[in-house]
Design a protein around this motif. Structure first.
Motif, short mmCIF file in Angstrom:
data_model
loop_
_atom_site.label_atom_id
_atom_site.label_comp_id
_atom_site.label_asym_id
_atom_site.label_seq_id
_atom_site.Cartn_x
_atom_site.Cartn_y
_atom_site.Cartn_z
N LYS A 57 -59.82 -79.46 50.73
CA LYS A 57 -59.60 -79.46 52.18
C LYS A 57 -60.93 -79.50 52.92
O LYS A 57 -61.10 -80.29 53.86
N SER A 58 -61.88 -78.68 52.48
CA SER A 58 -63.19 -78.66 53.14
C SER A 58 -63.87 -80.02 53.06
O SER A 58 -64.46 -80.49 54.04
N GLN A 59 -63.78 -80.65 51.90
CA GLN A 59 -64.42 -81.96 51.72
C GLN A 59 -63.81 -83.01 52.65
O GLN A 59 -64.52 -83.81 53.27
N LEU A 60 -62.49 -83.03 52.72
CA LEU A 60 -61.82 -84.03 53.55
C LEU A 60 -62.15 -83.86 55.03
O LEU A 60 -62.41 -84.83 55.74
N HIS A 61 -62.15 -82.61 55.49
CA HIS A 61 -62.46 -82.37 56.89
C HIS A 61 -63.92 -82.67 57.20
O HIS A 61 -64.25 -83.23 58.24
N THR A 103 -72.00 -88.15 58.31
CA THR A 103 -72.46 -89.54 58.45
C THR A 103 -73.26 -90.02 57.25
O THR A 103 -73.54 -91.21 57.14
N ASP A 104 -73.62 -89.10 56.37
CA ASP A 104 -74.44 -89.46 55.21
C ASP A 104 -73.58 -89.35 53.94
O ASP A 104 -73.27 -88.25 53.48
N MET A 105 -73.20 -90.49 53.37
CA MET A 105 -72.31 -90.48 52.20
C MET A 105 -72.97 -89.84 50.99
O MET A 105 -72.32 -89.11 50.23
N ILE A 106 -74.25 -90.11 50.77
CA ILE A 106 -74.94 -89.55 49.60
C ILE A 106 -74.98 -88.02 49.69
O ILE A 106 -74.75 -87.32 48.70
N ARG A 107 -75.27 -87.51 50.89
CA ARG A 107 -75.28 -86.06 51.07
C ARG A 107 -73.89 -85.49 50.79
O ARG A 107 -73.76 -84.43 50.16
N HIS A 108 -72.86 -86.18 51.24
CA HIS A 108 -71.50 -85.73 50.99
C HIS A 108 -71.18 -85.77 49.50
O HIS A 108 -70.55 -84.84 48.97
N MET A 109 -71.62 -86.79 48.81
CA MET A 109 -71.37 -86.90 47.37
C MET A 109 -72.09 -85.80 46.59
O MET A 109 -71.56 -85.29 45.59
N ARG A 110 -73.28 -85.43 47.04
CA ARG A 110 -73.99 -84.32 46.39
C ARG A 110 -73.20 -83.03 46.53
O ARG A 110 -73.13 -82.21 45.61
N TRP A 111 -72.60 -82.85 47.72
CA TRP A 111 -71.78 -81.64 47.94
C TRP A 111 -70.54 -81.67 47.05
O TRP A 111 -70.11 -80.65 46.50
N GLU A 112 -69.94 -82.85 46.85
CA GLU A 112 -68.81 -82.99 45.94
C GLU A 112 -69.19 -82.55 44.52
O GLU A 112 -68.43 -81.84 43.85
N VAL A 113 -70.36 -82.99 44.06
CA VAL A 113 -70.82 -82.64 42.71
C VAL A 113 -71.03 -81.13 42.59
O VAL A 113 -70.65 -80.51 41.59
#
Length: 275
Positions: free
Chosen positions: A225-229, A235-245
Motif C-alpha cells: 500500500k505504501s509503495q502504490l501511494h 518522480t524518480d523511478m530509480i529512487r522508488h525501485m531502491r525503496w522497493e528493494v
C-alpha cells in the motif's frame, strides 16, 4: 466504546465502520467528526484488524458536512471559529485531530487497506472520504458529487488532491467546477470506482474482498500500500525501485515470509501473524 453516530463491527480481521446518521443523510456534525476520527485511529492501532470497510446507513453514504450547523449568522460564526481551532498544526499526527480531516490522513498513512462500500449518495465531504480509501466498490444506486462550489466553498479533506490522481486533471476540473453529480455507471467508466454491484450484493462483495486482503500477510500488504501511494507522487523511478528493494529485503526476514514459503511447499493454507 459505544458511539452515537457510527456503528463499528469487527470479525475475522475485518472491521466495518458504518456512518449512522440516516435521518440527515449521514451528514457530518461535530460528533460524527470526532467519533469517525476516533474509530479510525483505534482501528489503525488494532493489530487484529487487517482490512477496514467504510459504508453508510440507509440510502446515503454521506451528504457531507451538516449544513444545519451554519444556518444562522450566530451558528455560522461559532462553527467557523470551531473549525479553525481544530486545524492548528501542520504535522500529520495532529492536523485536524478529532475531525474527518485527521481520519483521512490516518486512512492514507495506515498500512491497512481501506475499502469504501458506497451504498448511496456520496457528495462533498462524503466523496472526500470515499476518494481517500484504497478501493471503492459502489452500489448501482450510488451517486458521487464534488458539490463544494455549489455551497460557496472549495474541495477539502484531500478531495482536490485525490480526484485528479483518480480520474485525471481534465475530468477532475469538470466535476469540480460544475459540482455535477454522477451515477455509479459513470463513476466506473471514468475510473473513480473499482466495481459496481447491485445494492443487495454491496456489503457481501466488500466483505469478500476485505477477507481476501486480510488473509494475506499484513506486513507485505502494508508495504505494498505504501509503495502504490508513494508512486503517485514520486518522480524518480530509480529512487522508488531502491525503496522497493529495501522493503523486499526486510520482508524476506519476516516470519510471514518463511510461513508463506513453507505453506507453498507443504501444499497448505498459510497462517500469517504479521511478524
Amino acid at each position: 466504546m459505544t458511539y452515537e453516530t457510527i456503528v463499528l463491527k469487527k470479525a475475522e480481521h475485518v472491521a466495518t465502520v458504518t456512518l449512522n446518521r440516516p435521518k440527515v443523510g449521514n451528514a457530518f456534525d461535530m460528533t460524527l467528526n470526532a467519533e469517525f476520527d476516533h474509530a479510525i485511529r483505534l482501528l489503525g492501532e488494532d493489530r487484529d484488524v487487517r482490512a477496514i470497510i467504510i459504508t453508510g446507513s440507509g440510502s446515503y453514504f454521506s451528504t457531507g458536512i451538516d449544513l444545519s450547523m451554519f444556518t444562522t449568522p450566530e451558528r455560522h460564526a461559532d462553527k467557523v471559529v470551531a473549525l479553525k481551532d481544530v486545524l492548528p498544526a501542520d504535522n500529520d499526527e495532529t492536523f485536524g485531530k478529532g475531525t474527518a480531516v485527521a481520519a483521512v490522513i490516518r486512512i492514507k498513512n495506515m498500512p491497512k487497506p481501506v475499502i469504501a462500500a458506497v451504498n448511496g449518495t456520496a457528495v462533498g465531504l462524503g466523496l472526500s472520504i470515499v476518494l481517500a480509501c484504497d478501493i471503492i466498490i459502489a452500489s448501482s444506486m450510488a451517486k458521487f458529487g464534488m458539490v463544494f462550489v455549489k455551497r460557496g466553498v472549495v474541495p477539502d479533506t484531500g478531495a482536490s488532491f485525490d480526484l485528479p490522481r483518480v480520474v485525471g486533471l481534465k475530468k477532475a476540473c469538470e466535476l469540480t467546477f460544475t459540482g455535477e453529480t454522477i451515477d455509479a455507471a459513470e463513476a466506473e467508466r471514468i475510473g473513480m470506482v473499482s466495481r459496481v454491484v447491485s445494492p443487495n450484493e454491496l456489503m457481501d462483495a466488500a466483505r469478500q474482498l476485505a477477507q481476501k486482503i486480510a488473509d494475506n500477510p499484513p506486513l507485505a500488504v502494508g508495504l505494498a500500500k505504501s509503495q502504490l501511494h508513494r508512486a503517485m507522487v514520486e518522480t524518480d523511478m530509480i529512487r522508488h525501485m531502491r525503496w522497493e528493494v529495501e522493503n523486499m529485503e526486510n520482508l524476506m526476514k519476516s516470519a510471514d515470509f518463511l510461513e508463506a514459503a513453507s505453506a507453498f511447499f507443504e501444499k497448505r493454507k498459510p497462517i500469517f501473524k504479521g511478524e
